[in-house]
Scaffold this motif. Sequence first.
Motif, PDB file in Angstrom:
ATOM      1  N   VAL A   1      40.324  25.600  37.253  1.00  0.00           N
ATOM      2  CA  VAL A   1      40.711  26.977  37.000  1.00  0.00           C
ATOM      3  C   VAL A   1      39.568  27.814  36.448  1.00  0.00           C
ATOM      4  O   VAL A   1      39.335  28.946  36.898  1.00  0.00           O
ATOM      5  CB  VAL A   1      41.912  27.021  36.029  1.00  0.00           C
ATOM      6  N   ALA A   2      38.827  27.310  35.466  1.00  0.00           N
ATOM      7  CA  ALA A   2      37.799  28.096  34.800  1.00  0.00           C
ATOM      8  C   ALA A   2      36.711  28.557  35.776  1.00  0.00           C
ATOM      9  O   ALA A   2      36.425  29.767  35.860  1.00  0.00           O
ATOM     10  CB  ALA A   2      37.198  27.319  33.637  1.00  0.00           C
ATOM     11  N   PRO A   3      36.061  27.662  36.535  1.00  0.00           N
ATOM     12  CA  PRO A   3      35.054  28.142  37.494  1.00  0.00           C
ATOM     13  C   PRO A   3      35.645  29.062  38.554  1.00  0.00           C
ATOM     14  O   PRO A   3      35.008  30.022  38.984  1.00  0.00           O
ATOM     15  CB  PRO A   3      34.519  26.847  38.117  1.00  0.00           C
ATOM     16  N   PHE A   4      36.881  28.756  38.965  1.00  0.00           N
ATOM     17  CA  PHE A   4      37.528  29.593  39.974  1.00  0.00           C
ATOM     18  C   PHE A   4      37.759  31.010  39.434  1.00  0.00           C
ATOM     19  O   PHE A   4      37.464  32.007  40.104  1.00  0.00           O
ATOM     20  CB  PHE A   4      38.855  28.943  40.384  1.00  0.00           C
ATOM     21  N   ALA A   5      38.281  31.096  38.226  1.00  0.00           N
ATOM     22  CA  ALA A   5      38.517  32.405  37.617  1.00  0.00           C
ATOM     23  C   ALA A   5      37.207  33.136  37.367  1.00  0.00           C
ATOM     24  O   ALA A   5      37.109  34.360  37.556  1.00  0.00           O
ATOM     25  CB  ALA A   5      39.281  32.232  36.300  1.00  0.00           C
ATOM     26  N   ALA A   6      36.174  32.399  36.972  1.00  0.00           N
ATOM     27  CA  ALA A   6      34.870  33.019  36.744  1.00  0.00           C
ATOM     28  C   ALA A   6      34.322  33.612  38.034  1.00  0.00           C
ATOM     29  O   ALA A   6      33.771  34.713  38.044  1.00  0.00           O
ATOM     30  CB  ALA A   6      33.895  31.987  36.170  1.00  0.00           C
ATOM     31  N   GLY A   7      34.471  32.879  39.134  1.00  0.00           N
ATOM     32  CA  GLY A   7      34.002  33.397  40.416  1.00  0.00           C
ATOM     33  C   GLY A   7      34.732  34.653  40.832  1.00  0.00           C
ATOM     34  O   GLY A   7      34.124  35.615  41.327  1.00  0.00           O
ATOM     35  N   LEU A   8      36.052  34.669  40.617  1.00  0.00           N
ATOM     36  CA  LEU A   8      36.820  35.860  40.955  1.00  0.00           C
ATOM     37  C   LEU A   8      36.391  37.048  40.105  1.00  0.00           C
ATOM     38  O   LEU A   8      36.218  38.174  40.611  1.00  0.00           O
ATOM     39  CB  LEU A   8      38.315  35.588  40.767  1.00  0.00           C
ATOM     40  N   LEU A   9      36.220  36.813  38.809  1.00  0.00           N
ATOM     41  CA  LEU A   9      35.834  37.907  37.921  1.00  0.00           C
ATOM     42  C   LEU A   9      34.434  38.412  38.238  1.00  0.00           C
ATOM     43  O   LEU A   9      34.180  39.622  38.194  1.00  0.00           O
ATOM     44  CB  LEU A   9      35.906  37.449  36.463  1.00  0.00           C
ATOM     45  N   ARG A  10      33.512  37.495  38.574  1.00  0.00           N
ATOM     46  CA  ARG A  10      32.152  37.931  38.884  1.00  0.00           C
ATOM     47  C   ARG A  10      32.143  38.790  40.156  1.00  0.00           C
ATOM     48  O   ARG A  10      31.437  39.802  40.225  1.00  0.00           O
ATOM     49  CB  ARG A  10      31.239  36.713  39.049  1.00  0.00           C
ATOM     50  N   ALA A  11      32.935  38.372  41.155  1.00  0.00           N
ATOM     51  CA  ALA A  11      33.028  39.195  42.364  1.00  0.00           C
ATOM     52  C   ALA A  11      33.670  40.542  42.049  1.00  0.00           C
ATOM     53  O   ALA A  11      33.304  41.573  42.628  1.00  0.00           O
ATOM     54  CB  ALA A  11      33.833  38.447  43.429  1.00  0.00           C
ATOM     55  N   PHE A  12      34.611  40.545  41.111  1.00  0.00           N
ATOM     56  CA  PHE A  12      35.317  41.764  40.745  1.00  0.00           C
ATOM     57  C   PHE A  12      34.418  42.734  39.999  1.00  0.00           C
ATOM     58  O   PHE A  12      34.570  43.958  40.104  1.00  0.00           O
ATOM     59  CB  PHE A  12      36.540  41.405  39.891  1.00  0.00           C
ATOM     60  N   THR A  13      33.459  42.201  39.264  1.00  0.00           N
ATOM     61  CA  THR A  13      32.615  43.058  38.416  1.00  0.00           C
ATOM     62  C   THR A  13      31.308  43.457  39.093  1.00  0.00           C
ATOM     63  O   THR A  13      30.540  44.225  38.512  1.00  0.00           O
ATOM     64  CB  THR A  13      32.277  42.320  37.102  1.00  0.00           C
ATOM     65  N   GLU A  14      31.044  42.953  40.310  1.00  0.00           N
ATOM     66  CA  GLU A  14      29.768  43.241  40.956  1.00  0.00           C
ATOM     67  C   GLU A  14      29.568  44.740  41.176  1.00  0.00           C
ATOM     68  O   GLU A  14      28.470  45.263  40.997  1.00  0.00           O
ATOM     69  CB  GLU A  14      29.670  42.485  42.288  1.00  0.00           C
TER      70      GLU A  14
END
Length: 430
Positions: A181-194
């Motif tokens: 969950v943690a890496p998955f959520a981090a990836g989603l958030l990083r794409a969201f904040t780009e």
Amino acid sequence: MGSNQEAAAINPGGEADAKLVSLRRTKLAAAAALAACVAIFAAARSFQGQYPWLGFVAAFAEAATIGGLADWYAVVALFRRPLGLPIPHTAIIPANQNRIADNLGRFIEVNFLSPGPVREKLNEVDFAALVADWLSDPRRAAGLSRFIGRLAPQMLGAIEQSGLRDFMGSRMMAQLEKIEVAPFAAGLLRAFTEDRRHQKLLDELTRVVGRFLNDEQALAAMREKIREELPTMFNLFRADAYLLKKIVASAGSLLEEIRADPDHPVRAEFDGFVQQFIERLEHSKAYARRAEQLKRTLLERAEVRGLAGDMWESLRLFIEQDLESENSAVAAHLAGLLTEAGRQLARDPAIRADMNEGFVVALASFVESQKSGVSSFIADQVKRWDLVQLTRLVEINIGRDLQYIRFNGMIVGGLAGLVLYAAERLFFTH
């Protein structure tokens, strides 16, 4: 054949009648030619004493008569007994019906249904183009869509009975358990904040807080809380109202400034907070453990376990209700998809080539597996034919050509007789 339908299959109406008339005319011509040979022979022999050269004519006519009679016998013997006499090896076709049937079936199997000729013939057909043309017609695509729609409830029921729904649900849960969950959520958030889309979330938060600060009930609750915290003397001078007004005004002004200024320091602080949170999700083992624990807690809940089943039931209910309506969105979209698939197929030669190869392989394999059955079917059908009908079928289709053998026999026989008579006169007459 034993039935009118089978007889009709052998004798297909007008075409067979025309062939029969032509056969009878040819037979009559052959019989007339044979009778002429006999008459010429008799006349030539009668006047040969007065006119010696008629011996050549008599020899030709005699040999032609013999040749014509021999070939008449040969042709008739194929189909029936000449003059009804029980002569051996006559009525060849009726007497060998079963053997002819078996040999015909084997001949077709070996020469027409062998892999090479079948593949060569199938390669001449552009099956994919036929499919593309058929699907490109919106009316046909709509009809196929309606047909699929009528089968949809049965297909969905079959899926349920096969256990596929439970299998898909268990597989979905198994895949969810594998997700970190943690890496998955981090990836989603990083794409969201780009592209700073998270700032829109901050804007929405400021609007929510602004609406809260303008809510009378919320303000009344805040004033009551301030009054409880202030000394009694301050309340006498209505300090709670003054403080609340200042707080609301300052907060409202700050929120307006944040929304108006894309480079406001609060936005920078929010950026830092989000980036720090993402980095912790990516690298912090503690965050990872807490995220995994939260995931397991959620997956263990009955509501989540039944989510797959609920989704399936909702999907099935939606499809069934939509297909029952006159203006079905599913059927309309499916028809459009089929039409577009046909048009795309027509424009893509590579896909058509692959499809045609698949058709050839499938159909050739089917023919190879079924050709022995085709051979047996043909043989059985021929064996079932009535002897009279069988003989009539063969005679109608090839009898006219066989009658020309009689003409050829008379000509060849006459020439042979003429040559022999000339040789006799040359070598044995003094």
